[in-house]
Design an enzyme around this catalytic site. Structure first.
Site, PDB file in Angstrom:
ATOM      1  N   CYS A 143      44.959  17.930 -19.809  1.00  0.00           N
ATOM      2  CA  CYS A 143      44.375  17.396 -20.848  1.00  0.00           C
ATOM      3  C   CYS A 143      43.825  18.517 -22.134  1.00  0.00           C
ATOM      4  O   CYS A 143      44.890  18.781 -22.849  1.00  0.00           O
ATOM      5  CB  CYS A 143      42.925  16.844 -20.559  1.00  0.00           C
ATOM      6  SG  CYS A 143      43.090  15.888 -19.083  1.00  0.00           S
ATOM      7  N   ASP A 188      46.390   5.571 -21.652  1.00  0.00           N
ATOM      8  CA  ASP A 188      45.915   6.429 -22.025  1.00  0.00           C
ATOM      9  C   ASP A 188      45.876   6.633 -23.726  1.00  0.00           C
ATOM     10  O   ASP A 188      46.606   6.627 -24.527  1.00  0.00           O
ATOM     11  CB  ASP A 188      46.976   7.713 -21.861  1.00  0.00           C
ATOM     12  CG  ASP A 188      46.190   9.094 -22.205  1.00  0.00           C
ATOM     13  OD1 ASP A 188      45.374   9.246 -22.561  1.00  0.00           O
ATOM     14  OD2 ASP A 188      46.817  10.097 -21.460  1.00  0.00           O
ATOM     15  N   HIS A 220      44.313   8.294 -18.207  1.00  0.00           N
ATOM     16  CA  HIS A 220      44.108   9.573 -18.621  1.00  0.00           C
ATOM     17  C   HIS A 220      43.347  10.428 -17.560  1.00  0.00           C
ATOM     18  O   HIS A 220      42.357   9.867 -17.087  1.00  0.00           O
ATOM     19  CB  HIS A 220      43.613   9.576 -19.909  1.00  0.00           C
ATOM     20  CG  HIS A 220      43.404  11.089 -20.474  1.00  0.00           C
ATOM     21  ND1 HIS A 220      44.416  11.509 -21.177  1.00  0.00           N
ATOM     22  CD2 HIS A 220      42.203  11.780 -20.461  1.00  0.00           C
ATOM     23  CE1 HIS A 220      43.964  12.723 -21.504  1.00  0.00           C
ATOM     24  NE2 HIS A 220      42.646  13.149 -20.994  1.00  0.00           N
TER      25      HIS A 220
END
Length: 254
Positions: A143, A188, A220
């Site tokens: 991330c 995502d 995500h």
């Protein structure tokens, strides 16, 4: 931009069971780190991995991931890139704005901008090379951390792997100087189809080896915070990790 900025989904997920086996260390005498050491009979000599974590930083799940890389032969340093100010797992209170946290930190005086994070990452790279004898360096970014893997090939990263990346600019991605693998989620909003396809175009233009794996049925954050009790999430999380290890085994060790 090759991926959008972080959002609410960046702190949602499941805490995993397990007992971390590494140890907390100080990096450059000022940053927290978690060091996972491989068994002597499996260690890849002179090879190490730096993990730039998601916004939750050094916590149960990221420690267990570091331990898994160590179990596969890699001396692994999980770095606190947030200067002691990570976010916690779970939904945030009304009014919370993750971009404000990035700009200013929780207390208004501890930003997590690239100007603040870059020196921490450089210190982590130097520590692995100068203190721990790493000669060939792989880097993992989840991330938020993906941006800093991509940004720091120039400072000594040889091979990179990122999962569900956020905040990466086109020019950062186009400047990589070594192989890069990506694990992406079907759902995502931060790394959607158009950003993934754009990233593929950029990676092709670099001429460096690349791989993009797309996992269906997950969102995500799955590679760090996926629910192991949900079969599709457990499979995707495990396969994303295997993707990373296989990538490093081929491009970093051989």
């Amino acid at each position: 931009m090759a991926s959008y900025p972080p959002g609410k989904c960046c702190t949602i997920g499941v805490k995993h069971d397990g007992e971390p086996t590494g140890k907390m260390v100080k990096v450059a005498n000022k940053h927290d780190g978690y060091l996972a050491t491989p068994p002597a009979d499996k260690a890849h000599e002179g090879v190490g991995i730096l993990i730039c974590p998601d916004v939750i930083g050094i916590w149960q799940n990221s420690k267990l991931i570091a331990d898994q890389f160590a179990a596969n032969g890699y001396l692994t340093l999980l770095l606190d890139t947030f200067n002691g100010d990570p976010l916690s797992l779970g939904p945030k209170p009304a009014g919370f704005n993750i971009m404000d946290w990035i700009a200013k930190g929780s207390d208004g005086n501890n930003p997590h901008t690239k100007e603040a994070v870059d020196p921490i990452v450089v210190d982590g790279i130097k520590a692995l090379k100068e203190e721990y004898g790493v000669k060939k360096l792989g880097a993992v970014g989840y991330c938020f951390g993906a941006k800093y893997v991509v940004r720091h090939y120039k400072d000594g990263i040889d091979v990179g792997y990122v999962a569900h990346p956020s905040f990466i600019d086109d020019d950062e991605l186009s400047a990589i100087t070594g192989p890069l693998a990506i694990s992406a989620a079907e759902t995502d909003s931060i790394f959607p189809n158009e950003k993934r396809h754009r990233s593929e175009e950029i990676l092709k233009e670099t001429g460096k080896p690349y791989q993009i794996n797309l996992f269906s049925g997950v969102e995500h954050g799955f590679a760090v915070r996926g629910d192991p009790q949900v079969k599709v999430q457990r499979f995707a999380k495990e396969q994303a990790f295997y993707q990373a290890v296989t990538w490093f085994d081929h491009y970093l060790v051989q």
